[in-house]
Design a protein around this motif. Sequence first.
Motif, PDB file in Angstrom:
ATOM      1  N   LEU A  27       0.809  -1.212   0.000  1.00 11.85           N
ATOM      2  CA  LEU A  27       0.000   0.000   0.000  1.00 11.85           C
ATOM      3  C   LEU A  27       0.843   1.264   0.000  1.00 11.85           C
ATOM      4  O   LEU A  27       0.421   2.302  -0.514  1.00 11.85           O
ATOM      5  N   ASP A  28       2.026   1.194   0.599  1.00 14.32           N
ATOM      6  CA  ASP A  28       2.912   2.361   0.618  1.00 14.32           C
ATOM      7  C   ASP A  28       4.319   1.892   0.965  1.00 14.32           C
ATOM      8  O   ASP A  28       4.502   0.878   1.657  1.00 14.32           O
ATOM      9  N   TRP A 123      -0.984   7.191   6.928  1.00 16.44           N
ATOM     10  CA  TRP A 123      -1.758   5.972   6.657  1.00 16.44           C
ATOM     11  C   TRP A 123      -3.070   5.978   7.423  1.00 16.44           C
ATOM     12  O   TRP A 123      -4.101   5.539   6.909  1.00 16.44           O
ATOM     13  N   LEU A 128      -5.880   3.885   5.446  1.00 16.62           N
ATOM     14  CA  LEU A 128      -5.268   2.697   4.861  1.00 16.62           C
ATOM     15  C   LEU A 128      -5.171   1.561   5.871  1.00 16.62           C
ATOM     16  O   LEU A 128      -4.921   0.416   5.491  1.00 16.62           O
TER      17      LEU A 128
END
Length: 258
Positions: A27-28, A123, A128
């Motif tokens: 996701l990151d 996040w 997220l």
Amino acid sequence: MVMSGTPERLPTPITESEHATMRFQELDWQQTPIGELSLRVRRDPALDREVHEIKLNDEFLMSSLFTVSETELGRSAVSRLDGTDLDVAVGGLGLGCTAAAVLADDRVRSLVVVEALAPVIDWHERALLPAGGTLAADPRCRFVHGDFFALVASDQGLDPHEPGRRFDAVVVDIDHSPRHVLHESHAGFYLPDGLAALHGRLRPGGVFALWSDEAPDDEFTAALGEQFCDVTAEVVTFDNPLRQREASSTVYLARRPQ
């Protein structure tokens, strides 16, 4: 430890069929002063659930598979307090489980969460992580981007909006244990001078709570007893589905004398 910058990798949308077969999705990812920090989600077919994981370089810092002790850390700290209109500070945001456990008590009036890594705050603000949207939307909760350990020892203290502010509880989940720290600059916090500085961030009768991934440490417990009273080291057990056995962490609890 302060981290800044924009994500160098962005997640791509996945279809329902892709989701059913994927191993994990990043996701990151960001380069930080302490290494490569990444957030990923994977589908665990054995448990039939999504698992969020935070990694620093090749080391897993946190997993949503194991949140029992982090939740118990926040719950135990607040449960030891009397009264209402409680003000709490948490060092370390992570997956947000400790902060969420603190906010689950309606007596909590305010929560300041100090996090050194800016992407972790991001996040949560972008939802997220499972707890992210809830924490960011709670008017009692405020994220502070900063080094918890440096702020404890500073004249400013843990709340930049109110220098010198004291709290009813200070809850910490950052390092693996008092002996196994993520950065050498953290080590002094667990020594007598560091604990004395923390003592000054608590109101009389306030509670200090600390998470550790290791068994109770008699030497650290003794150091706590020099500054605090009602010191305990409570072992929290939980199921480890990856190794199919029971695992444990330690929650240290101590009170500033009245």
